[in-house]
Design a protein around this motif. Structure first.
Motif, PDB file in Angstrom:
ATOM      1  N   ARG A  91       0.836  -1.198   0.000  1.00 57.53           N
ATOM      2  CA  ARG A  91       0.000   0.000   0.000  1.00 57.53           C
ATOM      3  C   ARG A  91       0.871   1.248   0.000  1.00 57.53           C
ATOM      4  O   ARG A  91       1.988   1.228   0.501  1.00 57.53           O
ATOM      5  N   VAL A  92       0.289   2.320  -0.537  1.00 59.88           N
ATOM      6  CA  VAL A  92       0.969   3.613  -0.556  1.00 59.88           C
ATOM      7  C   VAL A  92      -0.096   4.698  -0.447  1.00 59.88           C
ATOM      8  O   VAL A  92      -1.241   4.501  -0.862  1.00 59.88           O
ATOM      9  N   THR A  93       0.281   5.837   0.136  1.00 61.35           N
ATOM     10  CA  THR A  93      -0.602   7.001   0.172  1.00 61.35           C
ATOM     11  C   THR A  93       0.063   8.114  -0.618  1.00 61.35           C
ATOM     12  O   THR A  93       1.219   8.469  -0.355  1.00 61.35           O
ATOM     13  N   LEU A  94      -0.669   8.647  -1.594  1.00 60.03           N
ATOM     14  CA  LEU A  94      -0.178   9.750  -2.418  1.00 60.03           C
ATOM     15  C   LEU A  94      -0.958  11.009  -2.060  1.00 60.03           C
ATOM     16  O   LEU A  94      -2.144  10.935  -1.740  1.00 60.03           O
ATOM     17  N   SER A  95      -0.296  12.163  -2.092  1.00 61.86           N
ATOM     18  CA  SER A  95      -0.937  13.422  -1.711  1.00 61.86           C
ATOM     19  C   SER A  95      -0.815  14.458  -2.811  1.00 61.86           C
ATOM     20  O   SER A  95       0.184  14.506  -3.524  1.00 61.86           O
ATOM     21  N   VAL A  96      -1.852  15.295  -2.898  1.00 58.38           N
ATOM     22  CA  VAL A  96      -1.847  16.407  -3.847  1.00 58.38           C
ATOM     23  C   VAL A  96      -2.653  17.550  -3.238  1.00 58.38           C
ATOM     24  O   VAL A  96      -3.640  17.329  -2.538  1.00 58.38           O
ATOM     25  N   THR A  97      -2.198  18.774  -3.496  1.00 61.68           N
ATOM     26  CA  THR A  97      -2.917  19.966  -3.054  1.00 61.68           C
ATOM     27  C   THR A  97      -3.533  20.638  -4.264  1.00 61.68           C
ATOM     28  O   THR A  97      -2.866  20.852  -5.280  1.00 61.68           O
ATOM     29  N   LEU A  98      -4.822  20.939  -4.151  1.00 56.68           N
ATOM     30  CA  LEU A  98      -5.564  21.584  -5.228  1.00 56.68           C
ATOM     31  C   LEU A  98      -5.956  22.987  -4.778  1.00 56.68           C
ATOM     32  O   LEU A  98      -6.617  23.146  -3.761  1.00 56.68           O
ATOM     33  N   ASN A  99      -5.541  23.996  -5.523  1.00 56.68           N
ATOM     34  CA  ASN A  99      -5.888  25.378  -5.204  1.00 56.68           C
ATOM     35  C   ASN A  99      -7.052  25.837  -6.063  1.00 56.68           C
ATOM     36  O   ASN A  99      -7.002  25.735  -7.286  1.00 56.68           O
ATOM     37  N   ASN A 100      -8.096  26.338  -5.424  1.00 55.49           N
ATOM     38  CA  ASN A 100      -9.259  26.892  -6.120  1.00 55.49           C
ATOM     39  C   ASN A 100      -9.859  25.942  -7.140  1.00 55.49           C
ATOM     40  O   ASN A 100     -10.389  26.356  -8.157  1.00 55.49           O
TER      41      ASN A 100
END
Length: 128
Positions: A91-100
């Motif tokens: 398993r892996v956790t991936l992250s992303v930030t979305l602006n507006n």
């Protein structure tokens, strides 16, 4: 070895045989949501997605070169590469930030130069 789909038919972009994965969890700004949910967010609020993935087949997920696995947004707004090779059940956790970002966030697992496979991320963001 030619790429085939489940059912031993020629590959046509649906589901490569021996390659599969699932979304095991989805956090939006630290709160758990089900895949397919609608998330309410304030105007201008930054959205951080954490997507848990699991390799569910014996085929190793590669992290570079042909076959490297990534979670890619349908609209091209992000591409999240797995950080290392993954064996069955890893398993892996991936992250992303979305602006507006306001609307539909859709993404799918892709093996580079091979095809699309597994679960698809489907999330709606509604800004108040």
């Amino acid at each position: 070895v030619p790429l085939t789909e489940v059912g031993n038919i020629d590959y046509c972009g649906c589901s490569p045989k021996y390659l599969d994965g699932i979304i095991t969890g989805l956090l939006v700004n630290g709160r758990e949501y089900a895949n397919g949910a609608v998330v309410e967010a304030g105007a201008g609020e930054e959205i951080t997605l954490q997507i848990g993935l699991q390799n569910t087949t014996a085929c190793r997920w590669l992290c570079e070169g042909t076959g490297a696995v990534s979670l890619v947004a349908d609209d091209g707004s992000f591409k999240l590469d797995i950080p290392c090779e993954m064996a069955k059940r890893d398993r892996v956790t991936l992250s992303v930030t979305l602006n507006n970002h306001s609307c539909h966030v859709a993404a799918r697992l892709i093996a580079a130069d091979r095809g699309v496979f597994g679960d698809r991320l489907d999330l709606r963001i509604s800004r108040g």
